[in-house]
Design a protein around this motif. Structure first.
Motif, PDB file in Angstrom:
ATOM      1  N   GLY A 178       0.808  -1.212   0.000  1.00 53.09           N
ATOM      2  CA  GLY A 178       0.000   0.000   0.000  1.00 53.09           C
ATOM      3  C   GLY A 178       0.840   1.260   0.000  1.00 53.09           C
ATOM      4  N   ASN A 179       2.015   1.162   0.623  1.00 53.91           N
ATOM      5  CA  ASN A 179       2.869   2.341   0.758  1.00 53.91           C
ATOM      6  C   ASN A 179       4.315   1.865   0.876  1.00 53.91           C
ATOM      7  N   ALA A 180       5.125   2.224  -0.118  1.00 49.69           N
ATOM      8  CA  ALA A 180       6.482   1.680  -0.181  1.00 49.69           C
ATOM      9  C   ALA A 180       7.508   2.797  -0.230  1.00 49.69           C
ATOM     10  N   ILE A 181       8.762   2.441   0.001  1.00 43.07           N
ATOM     11  CA  ILE A 181       9.779   3.470   0.138  1.00 43.07           C
ATOM     12  C   ILE A 181      11.053   3.176  -0.673  1.00 43.07           C
ATOM     13  N   GLY A 182      11.092   2.038  -1.348  1.00 44.23           N
ATOM     14  CA  GLY A 182      12.273   1.778  -2.169  1.00 44.23           C
ATOM     15  C   GLY A 182      12.559   0.296  -2.251  1.00 44.23           C
ATOM     16  N   GLY A 183      13.766  -0.038  -2.708  1.00 42.90           N
ATOM     17  CA  GLY A 183      14.082  -1.440  -2.857  1.00 42.90           C
ATOM     18  C   GLY A 183      15.543  -1.685  -3.129  1.00 42.90           C
ATOM     19  N   ALA A 184      15.852  -2.954  -3.374  1.00 45.65           N
ATOM     20  CA  ALA A 184      17.241  -3.358  -3.609  1.00 45.65           C
ATOM     21  C   ALA A 184      17.226  -4.598  -4.491  1.00 45.65           C
ATOM     22  N   ILE A 185      18.403  -4.965  -4.991  1.00 44.19           N
ATOM     23  CA  ILE A 185      18.510  -6.178  -5.806  1.00 44.19           C
ATOM     24  C   ILE A 185      19.603  -7.062  -5.228  1.00 44.19           C
ATOM     25  N   SER A 186      19.397  -8.390  -5.329  1.00 39.18           N
ATOM     26  CA  SER A 186      20.330  -9.316  -4.681  1.00 39.18           C
ATOM     27  C   SER A 186      21.674  -9.370  -5.397  1.00 39.18           C
ATOM     28  N   GLN A 187      22.661  -9.920  -4.707  1.00 38.14           N
ATOM     29  CA  GLN A 187      24.015 -10.047  -5.240  1.00 38.14           C
ATOM     30  C   GLN A 187      24.015 -10.742  -6.605  1.00 38.14           C
ATOM     31  N   ASP A 188      23.213 -11.804  -6.744  1.00 31.64           N
ATOM     32  CA  ASP A 188      23.201 -12.537  -8.017  1.00 31.64           C
ATOM     33  C   ASP A 188      22.191 -11.970  -9.014  1.00 31.64           C
ATOM     34  N   GLY A 189      21.502 -10.913  -8.634  1.00 27.04           N
ATOM     35  CA  GLY A 189      20.567 -10.260  -9.547  1.00 27.04           C
ATOM     36  C   GLY A 189      19.260 -10.993  -9.757  1.00 27.04           C
ATOM     37  N   ARG A 190      19.032 -12.075  -9.003  1.00 26.93           N
ATOM     38  CA  ARG A 190      17.813 -12.853  -9.238  1.00 26.93           C
ATOM     39  C   ARG A 190      16.617 -12.392  -8.415  1.00 26.93           C
TER      40      ARG A 190
END
Lengths: 110, 391
Positions: free
Chosen positions: B102-114
């Protein structure tokens, strides 16, 4: 007629000054809408649905006394990241913002 | 006659097919500029310094950020409304969009990109998605206390080994979730301090630092020795001074480590704090124009660029890291929201929301090279982030 030469530009100057004041007040709602949407929006969300700060939609504010909102805007809320906006907003501004928030805050004109 | 017609038709079809194929190009010098008001992004070429495409329909991007696939072809854009959009930078198209919270603030991606991982305010927690399909593969609620409350999550950063570090604003904790097996996430909890507002991981992926709003100081976790727990650094940095009202939370993401020093924003003060990254002791403070929001090291570490909170957000200052002094004060435009260096730092792109511009500066001369018109721009993200831990 020496005095007239002085007075005329003075009157003209005052008239321009007066218009400038009126214009500044006339522009104020647009400035406040921008400030609330963009700068309050950095914590409360551009759509005012909330973020790090709570939602400021009419539904979310339904049970909050307007006076408490007015005080929160000008003086901040202790123990939370809500900062005091006095110095940036005066009481007329704060009252206007509270009324608009409770009624559904206007969108910025594009 | 029929033969000739057929030949002509074949030729026309061939021409059409060739015409529809975009020219071959790489994606290492591409990037995105978020248009926060209109829910769209501009795709930019940072070598030629121009816009090459625009993707619309991405929802509420008022606090949006992006991460990149390791092949640098795709960008994942996280919107305030919980939207997660996968964008093909080469084709200039939206591949897929989901609403994951409903309400988000960002994100990230894993070391292997999966795995693409989103951090959410509502419902508080993190969620992991298959980077290929955006299918949800894990949901890790940020529950705390005995009443099952959920905290807002801030400062999500990728760590080596499919792990993710983040902080809980309401619970005052740092957590590290291991998603090596997304079906069985393993989370470790570390008490961190009052109201963490953002976090960063050092370029080697070792130290996770959360900034604290509720107290003077930052929380440091050595993820190589997590059993040692969180250590407070720069504790009491504002002692004896009255903190100023904070109209904009600083951002820590995108580490600002230059040599053996970290440059960090002081919250409620007009200062950048300097810490030695070997001892984590304070080694200096630099007086700046206002309250810092982003404190970003040029990739070579020789300079640190700083922008400021409302109402002083039309300024940018440059700190020289040899002398630790401000050497330049710039006014790129009204409401500077973000800055991004090109991969090796010869240029920096600066967004000015209220001027509807992104200005490209030459970092050697501190002079503008080019100005692009962009609708209410906020974040600027370049695909070189794909190869950096913590970006």
């Amino acid at each position: 007629m020496y005095p007239n030469k002085v007075i005329r530009p003075c009157v003209a100057g005052l008239a321009i000054f007066g218009i400038a004041i009126a214009d500044a007040r006339a522009d104020r709602p647009a400035e406040l809408i921008r400030l609330v949407r963009q700068d309050c929006g950095s914590c409360h969300g551009l759509t005012l649905q909330g973020g790090l700060g709570p939602a400021l939609t009419p539904a979310a504010l339904r049970d909050r006394p307007p006076e408490a909102l007015f005080v929160a805007i000008l003086h901040g809320r202790t123990g939370t990241p809500m900062p005091p906006f006095r110095g940036i907003l005066d009481e007329t501004d704060a009252r206007w913002i509270v009324a608009k928030l409770l009624a559904g805050f206007p969108q910025e004109a594009h | 006659m029929a033969h000739r017609m057929l030949a002509l038709l074949c030729m026309m079809l061939f021409t059409l097919a060739v015409g529809a194929t975009p020219p071959l190009r790489g994606s290492g010098d591409l990037g995105l500029v978020i248009e926060r008001g209109s829910g769209s992004v501009r795709i930019v070429d940072t070598t030629r310094q121009l816009e090459i495409g625009r993707v619309t329909g991405l929802g509420d991007l008022s606090h949006a950020s992006a991460v990149f696939s390791r092949d640098q072809r795709y960008a994942y854009v996280f919107g305030r409304d919980g939207g997660l959009s996968k964008i093909d930078l080469l084709a200039g198209t939206l591949v897929k969009r989901i609403l994951q919270a409903g309400n988000a603030i960002g994100g990230a991606i894993s070391q292997d990109g999966r795995l693409v991982v989103a951090q959410n305010y509502e419902p508080g927690g993190i969620k992991a998605f298959d980077a290929e399909t955006l299918e949800q593969v894990a949901d890790v609620p940020a529950s705390y206390g005995s009443e099952g409350k959920r905290s807002k999550v801030v400062g999500l950063a990728d760590l080596p080994g499919q792990r993710f570090a983040y902080a809980l604003f309401d619970a005052g904790e740092i957590r590290v979730t291991d998603l090596s097996d997304p079906a069985q996430p393993k989370t470790a909890v570390y008490p961190a301090g009052k109201q963490p507002y953002d976090g960063l991981v050092t370029p080697d992926g070792r130290y996770y630092i959360a900034g604290l709003f509720g107290e003077d100081g930052l929380a440091l976790l050595d993820t190589w020795q997590p059993q040692l727990g969180v250590r407070k650094i720069l504790a009491g940095y504002g002692k004896g001074e009255t903190p100023l009202p904070v109209y904009k939370m600083p951002h820590l993401r995108g580490w600002s480590i230059a040599g053996n020093r970290a440059y960090l924003p002081a919250i409620g003060h007009h200062e950048v704090l300097v810490v030695d990254t070997r001892s984590w002791q304070e080694v200096g403070r630099i007086a700046v124009k206002s309250q810092p929001v982003f404190v970003m090291a040029r990739p070579d570490g020789r300079e640190v660029w700083v922008n400021f909170a409302f109402p002083d957000n039309s300024w940018v200052q440059v700190i020289d890291t040899l002398s630790d002094t401000v050497v330049e004060t710039l006014q790129p435009g009204k409401a500077v929201l973000h800055m991004e260096f090109t991969p090796r730092g010869e240029a920096i792109w600066i967004s000015s929301r209220d001027d509807n511009t992104v200005t490209v500066y030459d970092t050697a001369r501190h002079a503008p090279l080019k100005t692009l018109g962009v609708d209410s721009p906020s974040g600027v993200f370049f695909s070189a982030r794909a190869a950096r831990i913590g970006f």
